[in-house]
Design a protein around this motif. Structure first.
Motif, mmCIF file in Angstrom:
data_model
loop_
_atom_site.group_PDB
_atom_site.id
_atom_site.type_symbol
_atom_site.label_atom_id
_atom_site.label_comp_id
_atom_site.label_asym_id
_atom_site.label_seq_id
_atom_site.Cartn_x
_atom_site.Cartn_y
_atom_site.Cartn_z
ATOM 1 N N UNK A 72 39.517 55.816 47.607
ATOM 2 C CA UNK A 72 40.492 54.830 47.144
ATOM 3 C C UNK A 72 40.082 54.397 45.738
ATOM 4 N N UNK A 73 41.001 54.559 44.796
ATOM 5 C CA UNK A 73 40.670 54.243 43.395
ATOM 6 C C UNK A 73 40.939 52.763 43.127
ATOM 7 N N UNK A 74 39.924 52.114 42.550
ATOM 8 C CA UNK A 74 40.001 50.672 42.242
ATOM 9 C C UNK A 74 39.623 50.459 40.768
ATOM 10 N N UNK A 75 40.058 49.369 40.161
ATOM 11 C CA UNK A 75 39.666 49.125 38.764
ATOM 12 C C UNK A 75 38.230 48.603 38.638
ATOM 13 N N UNK A 76 37.640 48.856 37.472
ATOM 14 C CA UNK A 76 36.275 48.379 37.200
ATOM 15 C C UNK A 76 36.241 46.863 37.002
ATOM 16 N N UNK A 77 37.423 46.292 36.801
ATOM 17 C CA UNK A 77 37.518 44.840 36.610
ATOM 18 C C UNK A 77 38.374 44.261 37.730
ATOM 19 N N UNK A 78 37.706 43.773 38.762
ATOM 20 C CA UNK A 78 38.372 43.078 39.866
ATOM 21 C C UNK A 78 37.311 42.305 40.628
ATOM 22 N N UNK A 79 37.760 41.421 41.487
ATOM 23 C CA UNK A 79 36.805 40.732 42.360
ATOM 24 C C UNK A 79 36.258 41.742 43.366
ATOM 25 N N UNK A 93 35.124 53.771 47.656
ATOM 26 C CA UNK A 93 35.769 53.301 46.432
ATOM 27 C C UNK A 93 35.392 54.188 45.247
ATOM 28 N N UNK A 94 36.385 54.548 44.462
ATOM 29 C CA UNK A 94 36.179 55.312 43.228
ATOM 30 C C UNK A 94 36.685 54.421 42.103
ATOM 31 N N UNK A 95 35.822 54.197 41.126
ATOM 32 C CA UNK A 95 36.140 53.181 40.105
ATOM 33 C C UNK A 95 36.782 53.832 38.888
ATOM 34 N N UNK A 96 37.797 53.147 38.338
ATOM 35 C CA UNK A 96 38.449 53.627 37.111
ATOM 36 C C UNK A 96 38.508 52.487 36.097
ATOM 37 N N UNK A 97 38.459 52.853 34.833
ATOM 38 C CA UNK A 97 38.417 51.839 33.771
ATOM 39 C C UNK A 97 39.793 51.179 33.593
ATOM 40 N N UNK A 98 39.780 50.053 32.879
ATOM 41 C CA UNK A 98 41.022 49.332 32.586
ATOM 42 C C UNK A 98 41.517 49.726 31.192
ATOM 43 N N UNK A 108 43.225 56.804 33.426
ATOM 44 C CA UNK A 108 41.899 56.866 34.056
ATOM 45 C C UNK A 108 42.040 57.097 35.566
ATOM 46 N N UNK A 109 43.122 56.602 36.144
ATOM 47 C CA UNK A 109 43.386 56.919 37.564
ATOM 48 C C UNK A 109 43.510 58.428 37.708
ATOM 49 N N UNK A 351 29.428 54.004 33.761
ATOM 50 C CA UNK A 351 29.705 53.008 32.717
ATOM 51 C C UNK A 351 31.200 53.045 32.422
ATOM 52 N N UNK A 352 31.813 51.882 32.374
ATOM 53 C CA UNK A 352 33.241 51.775 32.065
ATOM 54 C C UNK A 352 33.380 51.024 30.743
#
Ligand SMILES: Cc1ncc(COP(=O)(O)O)c(C=O)c1O
Length: 384
Positions: A72-79, A93-98, A108-109, A351-352
């Protein structure tokens, strides 16, 4: 939370006087009334009131059939709760930049999509709508589901549709720090019957079969789950808060626009994917350097901060994720499940750059719906 008072006190008093605080009752049916109100206000077929935003996200993911073997792709900036919900569902979780809008970058997604990508969680952080057109187009192209995390964006919209009502499912939060609040609380939004039914069973697995006729018309089989059941006091407060929601948003947007107007000649204001639907809770002022941002912040004084300083909203502060402790017992840890283990990212090494750079060069101001123009002029004068 912006406006709460005697109206909510009266609703709470009525619930207590009724003697029935359990959500299934023969008295006021506040939970049902609140869920109906949410359906009308958000334009969705199904709604489920739960105990928190995390409960809403987790129930929605379970509802969507997300589990081990899925990414599941989530943003690097979230709670961090957004990310923990993915792990609670057993997925990775797979992180993607904003991007410059502070929300997940659709490009980035696309870079992070793998054969295991089953869902993306766009987070409408600080009430900023995500680029839903681009994310929906990717969802069509690659076949993943969208769960909107609208926990920080109760009532906001994108191109005229409420945030949380665009994807396969949406999650709202009503904790103390949200646009409307019952102290704690959350809601799942969806048009999909199967998602709703599975979320319903999961969110109250022990009680669902025993109280009222909650399983009437439900086709999905029962399974073990959690206890995220709401109560009549929270529902009564929320029903009243929902009546105030659009008024609060109108006033927030008006004041954000006014303050923006005072500042925009001299300062750069962060771009939006949909300014009309933006909640108006946050005004991002962007600088070339962190030093300039800090100088601006100091001049404004109280009621502002650099988002880089919030810590818990930024991927490099998500300790339990970075250290890959996905559960309270190693054998229940999704990071160690055979279906997931080969694919767990080395989060600590990631690193994002946009997240780190942009959040360090930004100052967030927080408009109040109740500010007068004179009060906003005073704030502007501190920096102009
Ligand atoms: C973006 C986001 N997602 C999820 C949550 C979780 O909501 P709650 O605290 O109601 O569980 C929050 C709460 O702050 C949030 O900001």
């Amino acid at each position: 939370m912006y406006r709460i008072g005697k109206e909510e006190i009266e609703e709470v008093a009525k619930v207590i006087e009724s003697g029935n605080m359990f959500k299934i009752n023969d008295a006021l049916h506040e939970t049902e009334a609140c869920e109906e109100k949410i359906r009308g206000l958000f334009g969705v077929k199904r709604s489920l009131l739960v105990t928190s935003g995390f409960a809403a996200l987790t129930s929605a993911l379970v509802g969507m059939g997300i589990g081990p073997g899925d990414e599941v792709i989530v943003p690097a900036y979230t709670y961090i709760a957004t990310v923990m919900a993915v792990v609670a569902a057993g997925a990775i979780p797979v992180i993607a930049d904003i991007d410059a809008t502070y929300t997940i970058d659709p490009d980035k997604i696309e870079e992070k999509i793998s054969p295991r990508t089953k869902a993306v969680i766009p987070v409408h952080i600080q009430g900023f709508p995500c680029n839903m057109a681009a994310i929906c187009a990717l969802s069509e192209k690659y076949g993943f589901q969208i769960l909107e995390d609208a926990c920080q964006a109760d009532g906001g919209s994108y191109r005229g549709k409420r945030l949380g009502s665009i994807g396969k499912a949406g999650a709202l939060s009503f904790n103390q720090f949200k646009v409307i609040s019952a102290g704690e609380g959350g809601a799942v939004l969806t048009d999909d019957d199967a998602v709703y039914e599975r979320a319903l069973i999961y969110h109250d697995a022990s009680a669902i079969a025993f109280f009222g006729n909650q399983l009437d018309g439900i086709n999905e089989p029962q399974f073990c789950g959690a206890e995220y059941r709401t109560n009549e006091i929270a529902a009564a407060i929320l029903r009243r808060q929902l009546e105030k929601l659009d008024g609060i948003l109108t006033d927030l947007r008006r004041n954000k626009a006014y303050l923006t107007g005072l500042l925009k000649e001299k300062f750069a204001i962060g771009p939006s994917n949909d300014l009309a639907g933006d909640c108006g809770t946050t005004l991002p002022v962007v600088f070339e350097t962190e030093a300039e941002a800090r100088a601006f912040s100091a001049k404004v004084g109280t009621g502002n901060y650099l988002p880089i300083d919030t810590g818990k909203h930024i991927y490099n502060h998500w300790t339990a994720i970075l250290e890959q402790r996905g559960a309270f017992h190693p054998l229940m840890d999704p990071f160690k499940f055979p279906a997931n283990a080969p694919y767990v990212p080395d989060y600590k090494a990631e690193v994002y750059p946009v997240t780190l750079d942009l959040l360090a060069r930004t100052v967030f101001l927080f408009p109040s719906p109740d500010w007068t123009q004179a009060e906003m002029q005073k704030i502007a004068q501190t920096v102009l």
